[in-house]
Structures are given as structure tokens and as C-alpha cells.
Design an enzyme around this catalytic site. Structure first.
Site, short mmCIF file in Angstrom:
data_model
loop_
_atom_site.label_atom_id
_atom_site.label_comp_id
_atom_site.label_asym_id
_atom_site.label_seq_id
_atom_site.Cartn_x
_atom_site.Cartn_y
_atom_site.Cartn_z
CD GLU A 264 -2.86 -1.32 2.28
OE1 GLU A 264 -3.91 -0.66 2.32
OE2 GLU A 264 -2.51 -2.11 3.19
N GLY A 265 1.89 1.26 -0.81
CA GLY A 265 2.70 2.46 -0.96
C GLY A 265 3.70 2.72 0.13
CB SER A 266 4.33 1.27 3.41
OG SER A 266 4.33 -0.12 3.15
CG PHE A 267 8.00 -1.72 1.22
CD1 PHE A 267 7.81 -1.26 2.52
CD2 PHE A 267 8.12 -3.08 1.02
CE1 PHE A 267 7.73 -2.14 3.59
CE2 PHE A 267 8.05 -3.97 2.09
CZ PHE A 267 7.86 -3.51 3.37
N GLY A 268 7.47 1.87 -1.68
CA GLY A 268 7.84 2.59 -2.88
C GLY A 268 6.65 2.77 -3.80
CB VAL A 269 6.08 4.89 -6.62
CG1 VAL A 269 4.92 5.24 -7.55
CG2 VAL A 269 6.25 5.94 -5.54
CB ILE A 270 3.69 -0.35 -8.06
CG1 ILE A 270 4.03 -1.15 -6.80
CG2 ILE A 270 3.50 -1.29 -9.26
CD1 ILE A 270 2.86 -1.93 -6.23
NE ARG A 404 -19.90 2.60 2.34
CZ ARG A 404 -18.61 2.66 2.63
NH1 ARG A 404 -17.74 2.99 1.71
NH2 ARG A 404 -18.17 2.38 3.84
CE1 TYR A 460 -16.12 -7.89 0.32
CE2 TYR A 460 -18.31 -7.32 1.11
CZ TYR A 460 -17.13 -6.96 0.49
OH TYR A 460 -16.95 -5.68 0.05
#
Length: 542
Positions: A264-270, A404, A460
Site C-alpha cells: 500500500e505504498g509504504s515501500f515505494g511506487v509501483i 452506499r 464477506y
């Protein structure tokens, strides 16, 4: 002054032009099931309120100037609406607060790069100045992963939208991370292929987001979750660029590209990904549905199919008795001739359970697999209800997400949580978590299985109730925490396909242990030594 309906423009699901509404018979049922006073409904903002002023950007004019130099003036946004939109996803409390014009924990600026060189320059600038960076795909996360408690840069990847290579020989496609689901699928369908990844957010999610959240699609039972589809990727981190080679399989140590799955973006940018694709022709798909006298029989059928060794559906779904019953009400079938006939032959309301099936592939394969499933279903008391229920579900598979907002207009709270669980624990988890949810007054709990494996399945949970007129946010947070505790205490995973984000991070140490947190923290420090990538409690990281 912000224009009218501005808050709805910020929190609304999907296309701004689409507003799904419920038919009168469905609304009558919901009003009876979840009574809300007319006074409360009329006082509840529908989106007319202006956005309240946000915290002023903390970035200096010098930093802003440097960002504009990297990406161009028009690709740097400082206005409140852009900052608000890029600082929230679709978690319940985010949407609820935004109705009142409240968006907190916002980014300081939105920046839209067009290539990897620009991302590298942005990260170099951010790293040198310890400015947080949060990658942004389409904003459909439900885990609070986009909130920016430390401000910083929202890195909008919407310009990363190229389909780089379609390779029929290798059955692969290589794309940039900002490609949306429909664009990718159309490109593949036009050539007789599919990616097979269809989350409910399909229309408003990106390939990079699928990978970052480690997501699943509605046909993942057959095609696999995104980790089964992903062959390799490129990611830009504050420490440098990582690019994996593409092999069908390899024994060269751990698959390092998988370290970016679910982060979720915590290591880098895919920035780029290569995915498996499969041949696909919709006319070859076999469809079917069955109704069972109880949830247990439906689950037993699903387990036997998944462990049968003869093939499996691509789309495989069971609705539990309450979800089945509410589906009958909301579709107008309750009390009709089909309903009365099913009751007459022993398939009773609030006991019966509906199963949907779609099998893709070669026509002879799809027919044979469906034939075997019918035999197993019949042995467990399943009654065939044909293709119609599946076709009806397919018709609203994406549009239902718009409801929703409409239900919240009516003062009805609706949200979801999902988990993965082994077959041996499934019924205990289902019963105990349902019991917790149902212990709250005027609360419905619909549960379905939408992804199945040889060793277990997901559950779910969808829960609906009238809003708390006095303390909606605090009462929801307490209620929501209790559901998570119940799921985890009864042997379920924290998440099956939505991810962790900040929503579930307080439970991460229980999930992975102290050693697991230490390993994650070590990886974080390797890729992101100064901690600029999506900081502030994501994934349980400090």
C-alpha cells in the site's frame, strides 16, 4: 466559495454523473427494516455542504517551485478540493465526515508525474527534505491507506496509463500502474483474452492499486488473486529503482517483486507490471445457480467442488440465509410465485442459501465441470435455479457500489469487512461474528463467500443498521472494532483482499507476531531509510 454539491463530489463513489436509486418496493422494505425518522433524514447532508477549509499546505514555495519544474505547472495542484480528494478513500467514517465537509489528515500537494524519471526526481527531492509521499491510483481503498497524518505529497499516477505490450505468445500483458480495469480488459477482450481480475471497484481501480492492496476479483476462484496473476513489476523507492525480470517460474531466491504486494505504498511506487492473461470468449462460459435448504449444505457443496480435482468455477459465490432473504426482498421476488414454490418444496426464508456459478474456458470443459457440480449440489439437497440469478447479479455487479451513498442519504449505515478462514473454522467464525453483529438493535448481517480454495474460503460480512443520531462516528468505530476482534478471535485473517492500511494496523502484531513486525520494519528501512513513503501507522509500521 466552494460550489453546491461539492462535498458529494469529494466522497461520492464512481462517476459523478451516475446516481443509483432503489425501486419503491425495495425502499419500503428498507424503511421497515431500518426505521429512520423523517427529521433525521432531512437534516442529514446529501452533499450540498461546502468543504470546510483545510490545513494550509506546509510545503515551502521553494519546494512547490521545484515540483512544478519537475512535472510542469499544470500537474501540481494545491487547491482544497484536489487535496481533499487525494486524502481519503471509501472507508465509512471518511465518507460520513466528508458529508459534513470534514476532511482531515490531508496531503499538502497533489503531483502528477508522467514517467519514471519524474518519479525518481520527486522522491529524491522528498527524501532530501523528509517530505511524506503517498502513491494514489483511483482512490477506492477502504482501509484508510490514503489519509495523510503527516501531510506531504500525493503522487497521482493517472498519467501512467499506457498498455505497453500485449504478448500473445507468452500470454502476458505489460502495463503502467495507472491503467484502469475497463481499459485493460477491453484491450484484452478485443484480442480474445482476459486478465481475469474483477474487483467490485473494477471500474474505478488501477493495476497498481490491485497490487498495492493485494486484491482479489469476483472471478478469483478460477483466475487467482492478483499475486497469482502478477509475473513481475517495476517500483521506484527512495533507495533506488527495482525492476524484476519476467519468468514463468524461477528458483533464484525469494521472489523479490512480491515484497511490494500488499504494501500500500509504504515501500515505494509501483510504476509498471507484467500480468498473466488467459484466452477468453464469453459465449463459452457455463452458468448455473442452486438454492440449498441451509448454509451448511451450500458450503459443503463448495468444499467438495474445490477439492474434487475435476476443475473449478471461475466465479463461485454463496449467499448465506440472511443475504439470500434480503436479496429476495430487494429484487421483488419475496412473496412471488418462485418464492412460494421454493417454500412449498422445503426451501424456507432465513434458512435457504443461494449459490452462483460461472465457469470459463473451452466449451467442453465448462459443460463437463458444470455437470459434475450439479451432481454434487443435488447430493447435498441443492435445487437448480438456472442462469437467471447469475445474470441478474452480473447486471448489477458494479452498479451496486453506488447504492452506499443512496442508503446513507436515507440514514442507513452500510459497511463491510472480509476475511479468509479454513473450512474447519468457517462455520464457527460465521456464527460467532454474526451473533456479535446481530446483538446490536435493528442490525442486519449479510454474509457471502465469493472466493474459494481447496483449503478454505473467504467470508464477506455486510452490515446494515440505522445511523446513530447522536454519535455516529464513535458508535461505528466501537461496533467496527468489535467485528474485527470477533473475526480474528475465531480464526479469520485480518483481511482477504482489501488490505490493511491504517484501519487494521492496530491488529497487525497479533496477526504476524513481533518477529513479523520486525521483518516488515527492516524491509521498510531498506527501501525507505528516512520513512517518507506513506508514513503514519500503515501496516502496523511505526
Amino acid at each position: 466559495m466552494v460550489t453546491s454539491m461539492q462535498t458529494r463530489n469529494i466522497y461520492k463513489w464512481g462517476s459523478q454523473e451516475v446516481e443509483e436509486k432503489l425501486p419503491s418496493h425495495t425502499l419500503d422494505f428498507l424503511n421497515h427494516q431500518f426505521p429512520v425518522s423523517k427529521e433525521f433524514k432531512s437534516a442529514l447532508p446529501k452533499g450540498e455542504l461546502p468543504l470546510k477549509p483545510l490545513k494550509k499546505s506546509k510545503l515551502t514555495p521553494n519546494i512547490i517551485s521545484k515540483l512544478k519544474k519537475i512535472v510542469g505547472n499544470t500537474n501540481v495542484s494545491l487547491d482544497d478540493v484536489s487535496r481533499a480528494k487525494h486524502s481519503m478513500g471509501k472507508f465509512y467514517t471518511e465518507i460520513y465526515k466528508a458529508r459534513f465537509g470534514e476532511v482531515s489528515d490531508v496531503v499538502d500537494v497533489v503531483v502528477s508525474p508522467k514517467n519514471e524519471k519524474e518519479i525518481e526526481e520527486i522522491l529524491t527531492l522528498a527524501n532530501a527534505n523528509k517530505i511524506p509521499v503517498i502513491p494514489f491510483g483511483a482512490g477506492s481503498t477502504v482501509t484508510k491507506a490514503l489519509q495523510a497524518p503527516k501531510g506531504g505529497i500525493s503522487l497521482d499516477l493517472s498519467r501512467f496509463n499506457r498498455i505497453i505490450e500485449f504478448n500473445a505468445i507468452d500470454s502476458t500483458v505489460t502495463v503502467e500502474a495507472g491503467v484502469y480495469g475497463p481499459e485493460l480488459e477491453k484491450h484484452l477482450n478485443d484480442r480474445g483474452y482476459t486478465c481475469g481480475h474483477f474487483p467490485q471497484s473494477f471500474e474505478f481501480s488501477t493495476v497498481g492499486g490491485w497490487i498495492a492492496a493485494k486484491g482479489a476479483g469476483q472471478a478469483s476462484t478460477g483466475y487467482g488473486k492478483i499475486e497469482d496473476i502478477l509475473l513481475g513489476l517495476t517500483a521506484i523507492t527512495p533507495s533506488g529503482k527495482f525492476e524484476s525480470k519476467i519468468y514463468p517460474a524461477a528458483s533464484i531466491g525469494p521472489d523479490m517483486f512480491r515484497l511490494f504486494l500488499g504494501t500500500e505504498g509504504s515501500f515505494g511506487v509501483i510504476t509498471k507490471a507484467t500480468l498473466k492473461i488467459r484466452k477468453y470468449h464469453s459465449q463459452n462460459s457455463a452458468k448455473g445457480s442452486f438454492i440449498f435448504k441451509n448454509f451448511e449444505s451450500a458450503v459443503e457443496t463448495m468444499r467438495e467442488v474445490m477439492q474434487g480435482g475435476f476443475g473449478k468455477p471461475h466465479f463461485f459465490r454463496i449467499q448465506d440465509p440472511e443475504e439470500t432473504d434480503i436479496s429476495f426482498h430487494m429484487s421483488g421476488l419475496h412473496g412471488g410465485k418462485e418464492d412460494l414454490f421454493l417454500r412449498f418444496i422445503g426451501y424456507k426464508p432465513m434458512q435457504r442459501s443461494l449459490m452462483h456459478i460461472i465457469i470459463d474456458g473451452d466449451p467442453s470443459y465448462t459443460k463437463e465441470v458444470l455437470k459434475k457440480i450439479k451432481k454434487i449440489a443435488k447430493s447435498n439437497g441443492g435445487f437448480s435455479t438456472g442462469e437467471s440469478p447469475v445474470n441478474k447479479w452480473l447486471h448489477q455487479r458494479y452498479s451496486s457500489a453506488y447504492l452506499r451513498d443512496y442508503l446513507m442519504d436515507e440514514g442507513i449505515r452500510i459497511d463491510t469487512l472480509e476475511t479468509a478462514v479454513s473450512w474447519s473454522n468457517l462455520h464457527t467464525l460465521w456464527e460467532n461474528t454474526r451473533a456479535y453483529i446481530k446483538s446490536f438493535e435493528n442490525t442486519s448481517c449479510m454474509v457471502h463467500i465469493s472466493h474459494a480454495y481447496e483449503n478454505g474460503a473467504n467470508l464477506y460480512f455486510i452490515f446494515l443498521s440505522p445511523m446513530d443520531k447522536q454519535n455516529e462516528v464513535s458508535s461505528f468505530v466501537k461496533f467496527h472494532k468489535g467485528i474485527i476482534d470477533s473475526i480474528h478471535e475465531n480464526g479469520g485473517s485480518l483481511s482477504h483482499h482489501h488490505g490493511i492500511g491504517r484501519m487494521l494496523s492496530p491488529w497487525m502484531e497479533k496477526e504476524v507476531g513481533k518477529e513479523g513486525i520486525r521483518i516488515l520494519s527492516s524491509l521498510k528501512k531498506t527501501f525507505d531509510p528516512k520513512g517518507i513513503m506513506n508514513p503514519g501507522g500503515l501496516l502496523g509500521l511505526k
